[in-house]
Design an enzyme around this catalytic site. Structure first.
Site, mmCIF file in Angstrom:
data_model
loop_
_atom_site.group_PDB
_atom_site.id
_atom_site.type_symbol
_atom_site.label_atom_id
_atom_site.label_comp_id
_atom_site.label_asym_id
_atom_site.label_seq_id
_atom_site.Cartn_x
_atom_site.Cartn_y
_atom_site.Cartn_z
ATOM 1 N N PRO A 117 57.660 99.621 62.805
ATOM 2 C CA PRO A 117 59.007 99.173 63.304
ATOM 3 C C PRO A 117 60.197 100.029 63.271
ATOM 4 O O PRO A 117 61.116 99.802 63.792
ATOM 5 C CB PRO A 117 59.271 97.885 62.446
ATOM 6 C CG PRO A 117 58.346 98.094 61.227
ATOM 7 C CD PRO A 117 57.560 98.899 61.304
ATOM 8 N N GLY A 118 60.048 101.099 62.614
ATOM 9 C CA GLY A 118 60.898 101.999 62.595
ATOM 10 C C GLY A 118 61.628 102.473 61.412
ATOM 11 O O GLY A 118 62.441 103.489 61.478
ATOM 12 N N LYS A 120 60.665 104.901 59.366
ATOM 13 C CA LYS A 120 60.547 106.427 59.147
ATOM 14 C C LYS A 120 61.285 107.058 60.158
ATOM 15 O O LYS A 120 62.206 107.883 59.859
ATOM 16 C CB LYS A 120 59.086 107.092 59.086
ATOM 17 C CG LYS A 120 57.820 106.236 58.313
ATOM 18 C CD LYS A 120 58.059 106.769 56.825
ATOM 19 C CE LYS A 120 57.059 106.361 55.991
ATOM 20 N NZ LYS A 120 56.677 104.874 55.864
ATOM 21 N N CYS A 236 50.083 103.828 53.217
ATOM 22 C CA CYS A 236 50.525 102.939 52.152
ATOM 23 C C CYS A 236 49.298 102.253 51.345
ATOM 24 O O CYS A 236 49.109 101.208 51.065
ATOM 25 C CB CYS A 236 51.496 101.798 52.761
ATOM 26 S SG CYS A 236 50.507 100.630 53.933
HETATM 27 N N1 SAM Z 1 56.306 104.575 60.340
HETATM 28 C C1 SAM Z 1 56.276 103.060 60.427
HETATM 29 C C2 SAM Z 1 57.452 102.819 59.769
HETATM 30 O O1 SAM Z 1 57.738 103.225 58.727
HETATM 31 O O2 SAM Z 1 58.177 101.465 59.956
HETATM 32 C C3 SAM Z 1 55.171 102.244 59.881
HETATM 33 C C4 SAM Z 1 53.788 102.710 60.872
HETATM 34 S S1 SAM Z 1 52.515 101.743 60.399
HETATM 35 C C5 SAM Z 1 51.943 102.232 58.898
HETATM 36 C C6 SAM Z 1 51.017 102.464 61.367
HETATM 37 C C7 SAM Z 1 51.512 102.094 62.928
HETATM 38 O O3 SAM Z 1 50.408 103.103 63.806
HETATM 39 C C8 SAM Z 1 51.527 101.082 63.654
HETATM 40 O O4 SAM Z 1 52.590 100.303 64.158
HETATM 41 C C9 SAM Z 1 50.219 100.892 64.551
HETATM 42 O O5 SAM Z 1 50.515 99.937 65.507
HETATM 43 C C10 SAM Z 1 50.069 102.331 64.857
HETATM 44 N N2 SAM Z 1 48.719 102.638 65.468
HETATM 45 C C11 SAM Z 1 47.724 101.956 65.379
HETATM 46 N N3 SAM Z 1 46.544 102.553 65.962
HETATM 47 C C12 SAM Z 1 47.138 103.589 66.162
HETATM 48 C C13 SAM Z 1 46.537 104.936 66.710
HETATM 49 N N4 SAM Z 1 45.384 104.887 67.308
HETATM 50 N N5 SAM Z 1 47.533 105.884 67.176
HETATM 51 C C14 SAM Z 1 48.651 105.987 66.765
HETATM 52 N N6 SAM Z 1 49.127 104.945 66.304
HETATM 53 C C15 SAM Z 1 48.471 103.819 65.944
#
Ligand code: SAM
Length: 460
Positions: A117-118, A120, A236
């Site tokens: 959701p943002g 980072k 995580c």
């Molecule tokens: N960076 C975000 C934050 O700090 O709020 C959290 C990110 S979360 C750990 C990982 C994200 O990767 C998810 O939003 C997911 O939808 C996305 N995701 C899933 N599959 C993916 C792919 N193949 N390529 C890129 N992103 C992907």
């Protein structure tokens, strides 16, 4: 109380040995809660409401993030109007380590490849301090929308929000970025205490699938890194297969990529749910040629000789509105370097960075949710200011008409619910609505009433 699978416990025993009992005991402790203050709104020169936040939420500094604080769960900062004003972002404390280690600098070109959701992205934007360019991407459309809302809420002027897959971006932006954040989808072992449902999704097969996907995403990320650029890979999860093994695998696949450091935050050793970060650097000699957009030509057609381009007309209307809205001596708000970009009736300000030839042609064919700062909606011979513009304004932006609402009053809650307010302010026209001086959105004054322009989708 979190119930763990025996196969998971067995895996952690192998990994942690004599530390396992302490690690497992951490599941009986309450989870940690954190918020990061927004340096655009609170900083050393303008501490603003920081003392008030400390009092309201019983803040304690997070050691690895200068803008991060633990808060007391019962204090519910997500419900306070300061949250709606983008004064802070709620983020799990150990997740704040990743951007600190990536260490983006003002003026750089940065990509956040898996951004919703943002957490980072908003952290990166704080470090860029309005200079340079952040491209923030989320593959899932519904999550990308939340990302765009959070970018707006935090008042970030120099971010472009897209919803693409990593191969598509890698083809468009080869050797383009100074820094890249890959906060990869993972098996989420560090989420078990926060979200016991996540336990049910865990299995060795899921771990394997995550590790393979992480390696794919990282390969695309490396293709987008400039020689000399840095990449932070974070998860995580505690899982070695997804963390250290994936880091080793990408090093093998990418000549010129060097591992600078890895860090782990453990819930039995630190006050956080747990995070893994690996920081890589691409050697100066590696990488492809200087960046060029894969698609040439500007998205906005140029007008025939003698005619005014629609975006020029839109800027003229915006400037007329701005001249009416700001006090003549007001110096509180300057657009960052950029260019106007008209998307249908929506006028955006596309950020530019000194060191890169970025313009709207780079975005052609990509799904773009927010091509920079949303300035206004263009109507017939006038504009209406965008919500994002209000949130980007600093306190004391010098707007002619302003209605300031106290954060502990009923009126601010009514504004956030979308109700009209009675006002003692005289005058009529676009009015900045603030909470204790921090912009919340727009209203329109007329005859002692403030018509509410808080976006319908955000109303409480
Ligand atoms: N960076 C975000 C934050 O700090 O709020 C959290 C990110 S979360 C750990 C990982 C994200 O990767 C998810 O939003 C997911 O939808 C996305 N995701 C899933 N599959 C993916 C792919 N193949 N390529 C890129 N992103 C992907």
């Amino acid at each position: 109380m979190t119930t763990l699978l025996s196969s998971y416990i067995e895996q952690m025993r192998k990994q942690l040995g004599s530390d396992t009992d302490a690690f497992l005991a951490s599941y009986d402790q309450p989870r940690t809660q954190g918020l990061r203050i927004n340096p655009r709104k609170i900083n050393e020169n303008h501490p603003g409401v920081l003392p008030e936040l400390q009092r309201l939420f019983t803040l304690e500094p997070i050691p690895w993030c200068p803008t991060g604080y633990y808060y007391e769960e019962e204090s519910r900062p997500g419900r306070h109007p300061y949250h709606a004003a983008g004064v802070y972002y709620i983020q799990e404390p150990s997740a704040m380590s990743a951007v600190e280690l990536l260490d983006p600098q003002p003026g750089e070109i940065v990509l956040d490849l898996a951004a919703a959701p943002g957490g980072k992205s908003t952290h990166i934007a704080g470090k860029l301090a309005g200079e340079g360019l952040l491209i923030t991407n989320e593959i899932h459309p519904a999550r990308a929308k939340i990302l765009a809302e959070n970018i707006e809420r935090m008042g970030i002027p120099n971010a472009v929000v897209v919803s693409s897959n990593p191969p598509q971006l890698a083809a468009r932006f080869p050797s383009f970025f100074d820094r890249i954040m890959v906060d990869a989808p993972c098996s989420g072992e560090g989420m078990f205490r926060k979200d016991p449902d996540a336990v049910g999704e865990w299995s060795p097969a899921h771990v394997e699938m995550c590790a393979a996907r992480q390696l794919d995403i990282l390969q695309d990320a490396v293709r987008m890194l400039k020689p000399g650029g840095r990449l932070a890979y974070s998860t995580c999860t505690f899982n070695e297969q997804e963390n250290e093994n994936t880091a080793a695998a990408i090093l093998k696949l990418c000549p010129g990529l060097e591992l600078e450091r890895t860090e782990r935050i453990w819930p039995h050793l630190h006050r956080g749910e747990g995070h893994f970060v690996a920081v890589f650097r691409l050697a100066e000699a590696a990488g492809e040629d200087a960046p060029k957009p894969s698609v040439r030509g500007r998205t906005q057609g140029r007008g025939k000789r003698g005619t005014v381009r629609p975006e020029e007309e839109a800027v003229r209307l915006y400037e007329r509105w701005a001249a009416e809205t700001w006090m003549p001596e007001g110096t509180g708000f300057q657009l960052t370097p950029g260019e106007p970009f008209l998307y249908g009736e929506q006028l955006y300000w596309l950020p530019q960075a000194d060191c890169c030839p970025f313009d709207s042609s780079w975005l052609q064919g990509l799904k773009v949710l927010r091509p920079g700062l949303h300035l206004a909606e263009v109507k017939k011979n006038r504009v209406e200011p965008a919500h994002a513009l209000a949130l980007t304004l600093p306190p004391a932006a010098g707007v002619r008409l302003q209605v300031d609402l106290p954060s502990d009053g009923e009126e601010v809650q009514r504004y956030l619910r979308g109700e009209a307010l009675q006002s003692v302010e005289s005058g009529s026209g676009w009015t900045l609505v603030t909470v204790d001086g921090y912009p919340l959105g727009w209203g329109k004054l007329s005859g002692g009433m403030l018509k509410n322009h808080y976006p319908k989708g955000l109303r409480r």
